[in-house]
Design an enzyme around this catalytic site. Structure first.
Site, PDB file in Angstrom:
ATOM      1  N   HIS A 209       0.858  -1.193   0.000  1.00 13.73           N
ATOM      2  CA  HIS A 209       0.000   0.000   0.000  1.00 13.73           C
ATOM      3  C   HIS A 209       0.888   1.234   0.000  1.00 13.73           C
ATOM      4  CE1 HIS A 209      -3.687  -2.316   1.067  1.00 13.73           C
ATOM      5  NE2 HIS A 209      -2.741  -3.163   1.455  1.00 13.73           N
TER       6      HIS A 209
ATOM      7  N   GLN B  58     -11.205   0.117  -0.518  1.00 13.24           N
ATOM      8  CA  GLN B  58     -11.052  -0.272   0.892  1.00 13.24           C
ATOM      9  C   GLN B  58     -12.395  -0.460   1.609  1.00 13.24           C
ATOM     10  OE1 GLN B  58      -7.874   0.215   3.489  1.00 13.24           O
ATOM     11  NE2 GLN B  58      -9.354  -1.285   4.233  1.00 13.24           N
TER      12      GLN B  58
ATOM     13  N   GLU C  82      -9.354 -12.402   3.979  1.00 15.12           N
ATOM     14  CA  GLU C  82      -8.334 -12.010   4.971  1.00 15.12           C
ATOM     15  C   GLU C  82      -8.995 -12.015   6.351  1.00 15.12           C
ATOM     16  OE1 GLU C  82      -6.514  -8.179   4.436  1.00 15.12           O
ATOM     17  OE2 GLU C  82      -4.814  -8.669   5.722  1.00 15.12           O
TER      18      GLU C  82
END
Ligand SMILES: [Zn+2]
Length: 432
Positions: free
Chosen positions: A63, A156, A217
């Site tokens: 990122h 996101q 995740e």
């Protein structure tokens, strides 16, 4: 007549061939020949001094918008994802382009010093001004001669639960981003997670973009979006242009289901991108003891012939306060978490930060190195290490002594020297 090259790098040891010695002849920034070139001449000669020769590292997940913000303005004291999200949520509200450029540029330079010449950057596109994206696009251009960067438009806050993000991903692609993403396990329901994947894949189908999913995740064994990614990779024909990052839930699947997934993922051609550093501290937070190991099943995916890449991911962010930009750190963590300390397993881990990353990024001939071999006609980009072999590299994690890109040294690191007080003789720290 002896052949003349622009450059000959003499006396390197080929990591892919068990340390066999070789010279590299370079013409026009490309590898023209590799082997014994002792009879050949060149405009320029570089003595590799028997150093270990590796292809460049390919970092497939980092990122660049959050990078180097740990402690700015506050530290994540609990270390949890929830506190990280809260801190970053406040920090990103007023995110300025100059702020991102300053931090991302330092990060890119860190990476180049560590031998990363191919980088896939995640950039959150939740901001209507797309300031972070503009910043990273500018750096992609500014560093074009030193590093190849791909940019993934990363929603996101989700796509189904944040509907503006679909249009913003499309806008990001028009501005120059290379890939789209989704975070299906964070959507409100399983159905909305599947919908978000369909939206991302449809956009990629229309535009030719890569798909790089933040997939499962979580330690929730019922998070089963990897199967959806694999199925969509097949049905859309995007196959190896798809990467599934993290895939932590796979470590919790029952064995019968995991075996099904292994076959499906293998057939789909998608890559698994594991991020062992951040996941080692983010996963297992809700578990009593014994706790999981915070890593997807990289050993089993790799053995089944699935392409696995290891990525460093966050560098000093509200989610992970540590990190150096050295891909060998990710390999080191993976060796521990995935129980891969056998000598050939350690070599396989080096493969996952070189060829594995390149395959996940679909670099093809732009990378050139394949199956442990450099090939003529591909870029003369490589690393020279003061190291014996893969085990030694992962054990000590040195920066490369020299980083070559297209036949030119773009970075070098002088090794640390220590003097012990008993006699004050100076020695290379790692040799003490
Ligand atoms: Zn990430």
């Amino acid at each position: 007549m002896t052949k003349r090259y622009d450059l000959i790098v003499r006396n390197a040891r080929l990591a892919g061939r068990g340390g066999e010695a070789a010279d590299i002849g370079v013409v026009g920034g490309l590898i023209a020949a590799l082997g014994d070139l002792s009879d050949a001449g060149a405009a320029d000669v570089f003595d590799a001094g028997g150093r270990l020769l590796l292809p460049p590292f390919a970092e497939s997940h980092v990122h660049l918008d959050t990078t180097l913000t740990a402690g700015d303005p506050v530290w994540n004291e609990s270390g949890t994802l929830a506190e990280g999200i809260a801190i970053w949520g406040a920090r990103k509200a007023g995110l300025a382009k100059e702020d991102v450029i300053a931090r991302a540029e330092r990060t890119i330079r860190l990476y180049i010093g560590h031998g990363v010449l191919y980088l896939r950057a995640m950039v959150d596109i939740g901001d209507p001004k797309l300031a972070a994206l503009e910043a990273v696009l500018e750096l992609q251009e500014r560093y074009r001669d030193r590093i190849d960067m791909q940019i993934v438009a990363f929603p996101q806050d989700g796509i189904a639960s944040s509907p503006d993000n679909e249009a913003r991903m499309a806008e990001a692609l028009r501005m120059g981003a290379d890939g789209v993403s989704a975070v299906p396990h964070l959507e409100a329901t399983r159905e909305e997670g599947v919908l978000s994947l369909r939206q991302a894949f449809a956009l990629a189908e229309r535009t030719g973009a890569f798909v790089h999913v933040f997939c499962d995740e979580t330690d929730d064994e019922s998070s089963r979006f990897l199967e959806v990614c694999a199925s969509l990779a097949l049905s859309t024909g995007l196959t190896s242009r798809v990467a599934a990052a993290h895939a932590n839930a796979a470590a919790y699947y029952n064995e019968a289901y995991f075996q099904k997934i292994l076959g499906l993922v293998k057939r789909s051609g998608l890559s698994i991108v594991a991020c062992p550093l951040i996941n080692s501290v983010m996963q297992g937070r809700y578990e009593a003891y014994p706790k999981g190991r915070g890593i997807t099943r990289i050993k089993e995916f790799h053995r089944a012939g699935v392409n696995v890449a290891l990525a460093h991911d966050d560098i000093r962010t509200p989610f992970y306060p540590l990190g150096t930009g050295n891909p060998l750190d990710a390999a080191h963590m993976a060796a521990h978490l995935a129980h891969m300390c056998g000598r050939s397993e350690l070599a396989a881990l080096i493969g996952m930060i070189t060829e594995g990353g390149a395959e996940a990024m679909q670099l093809g001939e732009a990378y050139g190195y394949r199956n442990g071999e450099f090939r003529a006609g591909t870029p003369a980009s490589f690393l020279l290490f003061d190291a014996e072999d893969a085990r030694d590299l992962i054990g000590r994690r040195p920066a490369p002594r020299y980083v070559f890109r297209r036949g030119r040294v773009v970075a070098e690191t002088v090794p640390a020297v220590a003097s012990l007080r008993d006699d004050w003789s100076a020695e290379r720290l790692e040799e003490l």
